[in-house]
Design a protein around this motif. Structure first.
Motif, PDB file in Angstrom:
ATOM      1  N   ASN A  77      47.737  52.652  32.270  1.00 45.00           N
ATOM      2  CA  ASN A  77      47.858  52.205  33.527  1.00 45.00           C
ATOM      3  C   ASN A  77      48.004  50.669  33.769  1.00 45.00           C
ATOM      4  OD1 ASN A  77      47.692  54.770  35.387  1.00 45.00           O
ATOM      5  ND2 ASN A  77      46.328  55.048  33.749  1.00 45.00           N
ATOM      6  N   ARG A  78      47.628  49.841  32.727  1.00 46.60           N
ATOM      7  CA  ARG A  78      47.716  48.469  33.052  1.00 46.60           C
ATOM      8  C   ARG A  78      49.311  47.998  32.724  1.00 46.60           C
ATOM      9  NH1 ARG A  78      42.778  45.416  29.887  1.00 46.60           N
ATOM     10  NH2 ARG A  78      41.112  46.513  30.805  1.00 46.60           N
ATOM     11  N   PHE A  79      49.910  48.623  32.257  1.00 43.80           N
ATOM     12  CA  PHE A  79      51.036  48.303  31.514  1.00 43.80           C
ATOM     13  C   PHE A  79      52.010  47.531  32.561  1.00 43.80           C
ATOM     14  CE2 PHE A  79      55.383  48.515  29.470  1.00 43.80           C
ATOM     15  CZ  PHE A  79      55.202  48.484  28.276  1.00 43.80           C
ATOM     16  N   PRO A  80      52.208  47.911  33.847  1.00 42.07           N
ATOM     17  CA  PRO A  80      52.974  47.426  34.677  1.00 42.07           C
ATOM     18  C   PRO A  80      52.687  45.852  34.916  1.00 42.07           C
ATOM     19  CG  PRO A  80      51.623  48.895  35.813  1.00 42.07           C
ATOM     20  CD  PRO A  80      51.500  49.184  34.267  1.00 42.07           C
ATOM     21  N   LEU A  81      51.249  45.405  34.872  1.00 39.76           N
ATOM     22  CA  LEU A  81      51.055  44.122  34.841  1.00 39.76           C
ATOM     23  C   LEU A  81      51.746  43.021  33.923  1.00 39.76           C
ATOM     24  CD1 LEU A  81      47.027  44.364  35.749  1.00 39.76           C
ATOM     25  CD2 LEU A  81      48.785  43.894  37.275  1.00 39.76           C
ATOM     26  N   LEU A  82      52.397  43.683  32.670  1.00 40.26           N
ATOM     27  CA  LEU A  82      52.723  42.879  31.824  1.00 40.26           C
ATOM     28  C   LEU A  82      53.836  42.094  32.120  1.00 40.26           C
ATOM     29  CD1 LEU A  82      51.890  45.005  28.647  1.00 40.26           C
ATOM     30  CD2 LEU A  82      50.681  42.872  29.242  1.00 40.26           C
ATOM     31  N   PHE A  83      54.923  42.750  33.090  1.00 41.93           N
ATOM     32  CA  PHE A  83      56.151  42.363  33.613  1.00 41.93           C
ATOM     33  C   PHE A  83      56.256  42.377  34.975  1.00 41.93           C
ATOM     34  CE2 PHE A  83      56.097  44.929  29.642  1.00 41.93           C
ATOM     35  CZ  PHE A  83      56.734  44.009  28.399  1.00 41.93           C
ATOM     36  N   ASN A  84      57.085  41.548  35.462  1.00 40.48           N
ATOM     37  CA  ASN A  84      57.224  41.282  36.805  1.00 40.48           C
ATOM     38  C   ASN A  84      58.293  42.084  37.369  1.00 40.48           C
ATOM     39  OD1 ASN A  84      55.934  38.847  36.725  1.00 40.48           O
ATOM     40  ND2 ASN A  84      57.456  37.770  36.108  1.00 40.48           N
ATOM     41  N   LEU A 182      51.861  58.334  42.761  1.00 44.47           N
ATOM     42  CA  LEU A 182      50.489  58.435  42.703  1.00 44.47           C
ATOM     43  C   LEU A 182      49.773  59.644  43.765  1.00 44.47           C
ATOM     44  CD1 LEU A 182      48.972  54.737  42.727  1.00 44.47           C
ATOM     45  CD2 LEU A 182      48.957  56.615  40.852  1.00 44.47           C
ATOM     46  N   ARG A 183      50.585  59.772  44.643  1.00 42.74           N
ATOM     47  CA  ARG A 183      50.129  60.818  45.662  1.00 42.74           C
ATOM     48  C   ARG A 183      48.932  60.701  46.050  1.00 42.74           C
ATOM     49  NH1 ARG A 183      51.843  62.305  41.002  1.00 42.74           N
ATOM     50  NH2 ARG A 183      49.871  63.641  40.498  1.00 42.74           N
ATOM     51  N   ARG A 184      47.881  61.398  45.732  1.00 38.01           N
ATOM     52  CA  ARG A 184      46.356  61.448  46.444  1.00 38.01           C
ATOM     53  C   ARG A 184      45.632  60.798  45.253  1.00 38.01           C
ATOM     54  NH1 ARG A 184      44.303  66.155  49.909  1.00 38.01           N
ATOM     55  NH2 ARG A 184      46.201  67.013  50.641  1.00 38.01           N
ATOM     56  N   PHE A 185      46.327  60.191  44.334  1.00 42.66           N
ATOM     57  CA  PHE A 185      45.417  59.331  43.420  1.00 42.66           C
ATOM     58  C   PHE A 185      45.403  57.809  43.840  1.00 42.66           C
ATOM     59  CE2 PHE A 185      46.795  62.960  41.031  1.00 42.66           C
ATOM     60  CZ  PHE A 185      45.787  63.405  40.473  1.00 42.66           C
ATOM     61  N   GLY A 186      44.788  56.903  43.201  1.00 40.87           N
ATOM     62  CA  GLY A 186      44.656  55.805  43.332  1.00 40.87           C
ATOM     63  C   GLY A 186      44.571  54.907  41.957  1.00 40.87           C
ATOM     64  N   ARG A 187      44.731  53.561  41.876  1.00 39.49           N
ATOM     65  CA  ARG A 187      44.563  52.939  40.821  1.00 39.49           C
ATOM     66  C   ARG A 187      44.094  51.359  41.336  1.00 39.49           C
ATOM     67  NH1 ARG A 187      44.242  56.694  38.654  1.00 39.49           N
ATOM     68  NH2 ARG A 187      45.342  57.690  36.899  1.00 39.49           N
ATOM     69  N   LEU A 188      43.141  50.899  40.410  1.00 38.37           N
ATOM     70  CA  LEU A 188      42.726  49.827  40.604  1.00 38.37           C
ATOM     71  C   LEU A 188      43.054  48.739  39.487  1.00 38.37           C
ATOM     72  CD1 LEU A 188      40.621  47.947  42.315  1.00 38.37           C
ATOM     73  CD2 LEU A 188      38.728  48.842  41.170  1.00 38.37           C
ATOM     74  N   LEU A 189      43.642  47.843  39.651  1.00 38.43           N
ATOM     75  CA  LEU A 189      44.174  46.895  38.632  1.00 38.43           C
ATOM     76  C   LEU A 189      43.882  45.499  38.911  1.00 38.43           C
ATOM     77  CD1 LEU A 189      47.687  48.115  37.936  1.00 38.43           C
ATOM     78  CD2 LEU A 189      45.475  48.954  36.592  1.00 38.43           C
ATOM     79  N   TRP A 190      43.887  44.591  37.908  1.00 36.38           N
ATOM     80  CA  TRP A 190      43.321  43.285  37.951  1.00 36.38           C
ATOM     81  C   TRP A 190      44.048  42.235  37.385  1.00 36.38           C
ATOM     82  CZ3 TRP A 190      38.147  42.519  40.784  1.00 36.38           C
ATOM     83  CH2 TRP A 190      37.556  43.598  40.942  1.00 36.38           C
ATOM     84  N   PRO A 191      45.209  41.773  38.269  1.00 34.51           N
ATOM     85  CA  PRO A 191      45.970  40.967  37.517  1.00 34.51           C
ATOM     86  C   PRO A 191      45.393  39.368  37.582  1.00 34.51           C
ATOM     87  CG  PRO A 191      46.518  41.277  39.917  1.00 34.51           C
ATOM     88  CD  PRO A 191      45.543  42.188  39.733  1.00 34.51           C
ATOM     89  N   GLY A 192      44.609  39.358  38.410  1.00 31.78           N
ATOM     90  CA  GLY A 192      43.778  37.821  38.236  1.00 31.78           C
ATOM     91  C   GLY A 192      42.309  38.187  38.827  1.00 31.78           C
ATOM     92  N   LYS A 193      41.661  37.388  39.513  1.00 30.13           N
ATOM     93  CA  LYS A 193      40.332  37.521  40.039  1.00 30.13           C
ATOM     94  C   LYS A 193      40.075  38.587  41.087  1.00 30.13           C
ATOM     95  CE  LYS A 193      38.680  32.705  38.861  1.00 30.13           C
ATOM     96  NZ  LYS A 193      38.085  31.438  39.549  1.00 30.13           N
ATOM     97  N   GLU A 194      40.998  38.640  41.891  1.00 32.41           N
ATOM     98  CA  GLU A 194      40.998  39.653  43.049  1.00 32.41           C
ATOM     99  C   GLU A 194      41.955  41.120  42.303  1.00 32.41           C
ATOM    100  OE1 GLU A 194      39.390  39.290  45.571  1.00 32.41           O
ATOM    101  OE2 GLU A 194      38.468  37.251  44.790  1.00 32.41           O
ATOM    102  N   PRO A 195      41.287  42.022  42.852  1.00 36.72           N
ATOM    103  CA  PRO A 195      41.955  43.436  42.507  1.00 36.72           C
ATOM    104  C   PRO A 195      43.279  43.775  43.155  1.00 36.72           C
ATOM    105  CG  PRO A 195      39.995  43.974  43.969  1.00 36.72           C
ATOM    106  CD  PRO A 195      40.171  42.306  43.624  1.00 36.72           C
ATOM    107  N   LEU A 196      43.996  44.518  42.815  1.00 33.64           N
ATOM    108  CA  LEU A 196      45.218  44.954  43.542  1.00 33.64           C
ATOM    109  C   LEU A 196      45.178  46.429  43.437  1.00 33.64           C
ATOM    110  CD1 LEU A 196      47.911  44.110  44.471  1.00 33.64           C
ATOM    111  CD2 LEU A 196      49.060  44.407  42.355  1.00 33.64           C
TER     112      LEU A 196
END
Length: 338
Positions: A77-84, A182-196
């Motif tokens: 799930n972190r994979f998209p953070l690797l590319f713009n 994602l529909r009814r799901f969510g994801r918490l990713l951390w590209p930096g200090k603040e979450p996305l």
């Protein structure tokens, strides 16, 4: 009061979550995104020639098998953070993942983490699936069928958020992205200090009412605060597992239950009905069933089998592991402070 930052969307992030939603991962894995209704929705809208180009259709069982054998596969799930964007990703497709040269130290660190915990065959098949879905027409499908949904439904979501942000301290200043797969799901990713924070999109065809992504967004936000509690979960990232039968499942469920307990407490009066309906879709249906699914022992389990009993139990401190109750009270006090 409204959100400080506008809700945004990205075809690149959607592509990654779309591929993950096509994998019939073991239901015991809390990170599972699979949904046959979503797959039917997408397949109906792909170009008629697409099946010949979509390696995902034939490779999904193989990718899923590797995923199920990999305890840390959730970190895909972190994979998209690797590319713009997809073009950045596409520029690396001629190289194996371990041969990609990363200019950004943070992205190199993320890539090294994936290499350490995810088998190379799974990483490469996942990359091929992303590439073939895009080349078979997912980007065109996205533009024709999904972008219009965003334009229609993002104002609806923003209005829903405006009615609830005053109930959850700090929620208004969070950064959200909307992702149709994602529909009814969510994801918490951390590209930096603040979450996305990633949430789904209202969609009648996929049974996603407007309140569901908003409640999911509240949960991911509260979860981000729990995870960042000093001394509670710092240093546990490498132990974390979304699999019920692993020791690391404690580090997944403990912050989840703490966050859910805070939310049940916050919404004990206003928005209780919405919270109860949302909880029905993400937790076992009774107190007894939920207690049995937790990786720690819980005492004094209520006998009632209705959702109100379950939510009342969540709103108490009883479900929180004893070792974390002091941390739980500190973060709950923070949310209650004006």
């Amino acid at each position: 009061m409204s959100l400080t930052y506008p809700l945004e969307y990205s075809c690149w992030y959607d592509l990654v979550f779309h591929v993950l939603a096509n994998l019939p991962v073991d239901p015991r894995d809390a990170g599972r995104l699979y949904d046959s209704k979503y797959i039917h929705w997408v397949n109906q809208r792909f170009s008629p020639t697409a099946p010949e180009q979509r390696t995902l259709l034939s490779d999904a069982p193989l990718i899923t098998g590797l995923y199920n054998k990999t305890e840390k596969a959730f970190h895909l799930n972190r994979f998209p953070l690797l590319f713009n964007n997809f073009d950045d990703f596409n520029g690396t497709i001629e190289s194996t993942f371990d041969q990609i040269s990363w200019k950004d130290p943070k992205k190199k660190q993320m890539a090294d983490f994936l290499i350490e915990y995810i088998p190379v065959e799974l990483l490469e098949l996942f990359r091929i699936a992303l590439w073939s879905e895009a080349k078979a027409g997912y980007q065109e499908l996205h533009l024709e069928h999904i972008v219009p949904l965003y334009k229609k439904q993002i104002p609806v979501l923003e209005n829903e958020f405006s009615t609830i942000v005053n109930e959850v301290k700090g929620l208004a200043d969070s950064r959200f992205k909307v992702s149709h797969p994602l529909r009814r799901f969510g994801r918490l990713l951390w590209p930096g200090k603040e979450p996305l924070i990633f949430i789904g999109l209202p969609d009648n065809e996929l049974d996603v009412p407007a309140w569901a992504p908003v409640m999911q967004g509240c949960h991911e936000y509260v979860l981000s605060k729990v995870i960042n509690l000093p001394g509670a979960f710092m240093g546990t990232e490498r132990l974390h597992s979304t699999r019920r039968d692993t020791e690391g499942y404690f580090y997944h469920m403990a912050p989840e239950i703490m966050a859910l307990s805070i939310e049940a407490w916050l919404f004990k009066e206003k928005y209780r009905d919405r919270f109860c309906n949302w909880v029905k879709g993400c937790l076992p249906p009774t107190c007894k069933a939920l207690a049995a699914a937790l990786p720690w022992k819980v005492e004094n389990i209520p006998q009632g089998e209705d959702i109100d009993t379950l939510v009342d139990w969540l709103a108490s401190i009883e479900m929180v592991p004893d070792s974390l109750k002091e941390f739980y009270l500190s973060i709950r006090d923070w949310f209650s402070a004006s």
